[in-house]
Design a protein around this motif. Sequence first.
Motif, PDB file in Angstrom:
ATOM      1  N   ARG A   5     -24.942  47.776  17.811  1.00 33.79           N
ATOM      2  CA  ARG A   5     -25.230  46.512  17.162  1.00 33.79           C
ATOM      3  C   ARG A   5     -23.956  45.930  16.546  1.00 33.79           C
ATOM      4  O   ARG A   5     -23.223  46.627  15.857  1.00 33.79           O
ATOM      5  N   ARG A   6     -23.727  44.632  16.791  1.00 38.26           N
ATOM      6  CA  ARG A   6     -22.528  43.981  16.262  1.00 38.26           C
ATOM      7  C   ARG A   6     -22.719  43.651  14.789  1.00 38.26           C
ATOM      8  O   ARG A   6     -23.794  43.238  14.371  1.00 38.26           O
ATOM      9  N   THR A   7     -21.671  43.849  14.029  1.00 33.46           N
ATOM     10  CA  THR A   7     -21.681  43.451  12.627  1.00 33.46           C
ATOM     11  C   THR A   7     -20.543  42.470  12.404  1.00 33.46           C
ATOM     12  O   THR A   7     -19.492  42.567  13.046  1.00 33.46           O
ATOM     13  N   PHE A   8     -20.768  41.537  11.507  1.00 35.33           N
ATOM     14  CA  PHE A   8     -19.781  40.512  11.231  1.00 35.33           C
ATOM     15  C   PHE A   8     -19.337  40.612   9.777  1.00 35.33           C
ATOM     16  O   PHE A   8     -20.152  40.857   8.891  1.00 35.33           O
ATOM     17  N   SER A   9     -18.062  40.399   9.558  1.00 38.55           N
ATOM     18  CA  SER A   9     -17.528  40.491   8.203  1.00 38.55           C
ATOM     19  C   SER A   9     -17.981  39.285   7.381  1.00 38.55           C
ATOM     20  O   SER A   9     -18.325  38.233   7.923  1.00 38.55           O
ATOM     21  N   GLU A  10     -17.947  39.466   6.064  1.00 39.08           N
ATOM     22  CA  GLU A  10     -18.324  38.385   5.167  1.00 39.08           C
ATOM     23  C   GLU A  10     -17.360  37.204   5.315  1.00 39.08           C
ATOM     24  O   GLU A  10     -17.746  36.052   5.212  1.00 39.08           O
ATOM     25  N   LYS A  11     -16.106  37.533   5.591  1.00 39.87           N
ATOM     26  CA  LYS A  11     -15.093  36.495   5.764  1.00 39.87           C
ATOM     27  C   LYS A  11     -15.423  35.608   6.965  1.00 39.87           C
ATOM     28  O   LYS A  11     -15.333  34.383   6.884  1.00 39.87           O
ATOM     29  N   LEU A  12     -15.809  36.217   8.073  1.00 38.16           N
ATOM     30  CA  LEU A  12     -16.174  35.449   9.266  1.00 38.16           C
ATOM     31  C   LEU A  12     -17.420  34.612   9.011  1.00 38.16           C
ATOM     32  O   LEU A  12     -17.479  33.431   9.380  1.00 38.16           O
ATOM     33  N   LYS A  13     -18.423  35.216   8.362  1.00 37.12           N
ATOM     34  CA  LYS A  13     -19.658  34.488   8.072  1.00 37.12           C
ATOM     35  C   LYS A  13     -19.374  33.252   7.221  1.00 37.12           C
ATOM     36  O   LYS A  13     -19.905  32.166   7.481  1.00 37.12           O
ATOM     37  N   ALA A  14     -18.533  33.415   6.210  1.00 40.62           N
ATOM     38  CA  ALA A  14     -18.196  32.291   5.338  1.00 40.62           C
ATOM     39  C   ALA A  14     -17.452  31.213   6.109  1.00 40.62           C
ATOM     40  O   ALA A  14     -17.740  30.015   5.964  1.00 40.62           O
ATOM     41  N   ILE A  21     -21.232  23.494   7.866  1.00 36.70           N
ATOM     42  CA  ILE A  21     -21.554  22.492   6.857  1.00 36.70           C
ATOM     43  C   ILE A  21     -20.722  21.233   7.067  1.00 36.70           C
ATOM     44  O   ILE A  21     -21.211  20.121   6.881  1.00 36.70           O
ATOM     45  N   LYS A  22     -19.481  21.409   7.483  1.00 38.03           N
ATOM     46  CA  LYS A  22     -18.627  20.246   7.749  1.00 38.03           C
ATOM     47  C   LYS A  22     -19.223  19.365   8.842  1.00 38.03           C
ATOM     48  O   LYS A  22     -19.091  18.146   8.785  1.00 38.03           O
ATOM     49  N   GLY A  23     -19.852  19.977   9.842  1.00 41.06           N
ATOM     50  CA  GLY A  23     -20.511  19.234  10.904  1.00 41.06           C
ATOM     51  C   GLY A  23     -19.576  18.586  11.908  1.00 41.06           C
ATOM     52  O   GLY A  23     -19.964  17.626  12.578  1.00 41.06           O
ATOM     53  N   MET A  24     -18.364  19.071  12.028  1.00 43.75           N
ATOM     54  CA  MET A  24     -17.399  18.483  12.954  1.00 43.75           C
ATOM     55  C   MET A  24     -17.681  18.886  14.410  1.00 43.75           C
ATOM     56  O   MET A  24     -17.322  18.163  15.324  1.00 43.75           O
ATOM     57  N   LYS A  25     -18.320  20.043  14.606  1.00 44.73           N
ATOM     58  CA  LYS A  25     -18.645  20.527  15.950  1.00 44.73           C
ATOM     59  C   LYS A  25     -20.130  20.826  16.029  1.00 44.73           C
ATOM     60  O   LYS A  25     -20.785  21.077  15.015  1.00 44.73           O
ATOM     61  N   THR A  26     -20.657  20.855  17.229  1.00 41.51           N
ATOM     62  CA  THR A  26     -22.064  21.205  17.418  1.00 41.51           C
ATOM     63  C   THR A  26     -22.237  22.715  17.259  1.00 41.51           C
ATOM     64  O   THR A  26     -21.264  23.476  17.315  1.00 41.51           O
ATOM     65  N   MET A  27     -23.477  23.128  17.090  1.00 41.10           N
ATOM     66  CA  MET A  27     -23.771  24.559  16.962  1.00 41.10           C
ATOM     67  C   MET A  27     -23.332  25.297  18.228  1.00 41.10           C
ATOM     68  O   MET A  27     -22.797  26.406  18.154  1.00 41.10           O
ATOM     69  N   ALA A  28     -23.558  24.690  19.376  1.00 43.16           N
ATOM     70  CA  ALA A  28     -23.190  25.329  20.636  1.00 43.16           C
ATOM     71  C   ALA A  28     -21.677  25.525  20.737  1.00 43.16           C
ATOM     72  O   ALA A  28     -21.205  26.574  21.197  1.00 43.16           O
ATOM     73  N   GLU A  29     -20.926  24.538  20.300  1.00 42.60           N
ATOM     74  CA  GLU A  29     -19.468  24.655  20.331  1.00 42.60           C
ATOM     75  C   GLU A  29     -18.982  25.757  19.401  1.00 42.60           C
ATOM     76  O   GLU A  29     -18.106  26.552  19.760  1.00 42.60           O
ATOM     77  N   MET A  30     -19.553  25.809  18.207  1.00 41.40           N
ATOM     78  CA  MET A  30     -19.158  26.855  17.259  1.00 41.40           C
ATOM     79  C   MET A  30     -19.577  28.234  17.750  1.00 41.40           C
ATOM     80  O   MET A  30     -18.845  29.211  17.575  1.00 41.40           O
ATOM     81  N   HIS A  37     -24.442  33.853  18.064  1.00 38.55           N
ATOM     82  CA  HIS A  37     -25.600  33.070  18.472  1.00 38.55           C
ATOM     83  C   HIS A  37     -25.785  31.890  17.518  1.00 38.55           C
ATOM     84  O   HIS A  37     -25.549  32.031  16.314  1.00 38.55           O
ATOM     85  N   PRO A  38     -26.206  30.733  18.023  1.00 37.10           N
ATOM     86  CA  PRO A  38     -26.415  29.569  17.154  1.00 37.10           C
ATOM     87  C   PRO A  38     -27.396  29.823  16.008  1.00 37.10           C
ATOM     88  O   PRO A  38     -27.241  29.260  14.922  1.00 37.10           O
ATOM     89  N   ASN A  39     -28.388  30.695  16.233  1.00 32.23           N
ATOM     90  CA  ASN A  39     -29.329  31.018  15.147  1.00 32.23           C
ATOM     91  C   ASN A  39     -28.621  31.707  13.982  1.00 32.23           C
ATOM     92  O   ASN A  39     -28.980  31.503  12.821  1.00 32.23           O
ATOM     93  N   GLU A  40     -27.632  32.545  14.293  1.00 31.92           N
ATOM     94  CA  GLU A  40     -26.874  33.207  13.225  1.00 31.92           C
ATOM     95  C   GLU A  40     -26.098  32.179  12.409  1.00 31.92           C
ATOM     96  O   GLU A  40     -26.019  32.279  11.189  1.00 31.92           O
ATOM     97  N   ILE A  41     -25.534  31.200  13.095  1.00 37.05           N
ATOM     98  CA  ILE A  41     -24.792  30.149  12.400  1.00 37.05           C
ATOM     99  C   ILE A  41     -25.713  29.392  11.454  1.00 37.05           C
ATOM    100  O   ILE A  41     -25.371  29.145  10.294  1.00 37.05           O
ATOM    101  N   SER A  42     -26.899  29.058  11.926  1.00 33.77           N
ATOM    102  CA  SER A  42     -27.870  28.350  11.085  1.00 33.77           C
ATOM    103  C   SER A  42     -28.268  29.176   9.871  1.00 33.77           C
ATOM    104  O   SER A  42     -28.375  28.658   8.760  1.00 33.77           O
ATOM    105  N   THR A  43     -28.471  30.469  10.089  1.00 35.06           N
ATOM    106  CA  THR A  43     -28.851  31.364   8.989  1.00 35.06           C
ATOM    107  C   THR A  43     -27.743  31.449   7.947  1.00 35.06           C
ATOM    108  O   THR A  43     -28.000  31.348   6.742  1.00 35.06           O
TER     109      THR A  43
END
Length: 81
Positions: A5-14, A21-30, A37-43
């Motif tokens: 299972r992949r784990t992500f650092s707090e720094k990456l999540k932030a 939040i800036k909204g400069m790119k779409t979820m798919a692009e990010m 996964h886009p759901n992780e970004i939303s969360t």
Amino acid sequence: MKKKRRTFSEKLKAKVAIEAIKGMKTMAEMATKFKVHPNEISTWKKQLQENAESLFSDSRTRRQSKTEEELTAHSMKRLVG
């Protein structure tokens, strides 16, 4: 064989949440850029928005609210039994 299972650092999540939040790119692009996964970004974005106030709160205020929560929990336990 199971995948690890992949784990992500707090720094990456932030970093991802702030960019979302800036909204400069779409979820798919990010999602493509950060390989998540886009759901992780939303969360992560939602978590940042909900907890942003606590970043700037005074440590004394946090201790007081924690003490109040403990007192409430203790009184609830006495009522229940």
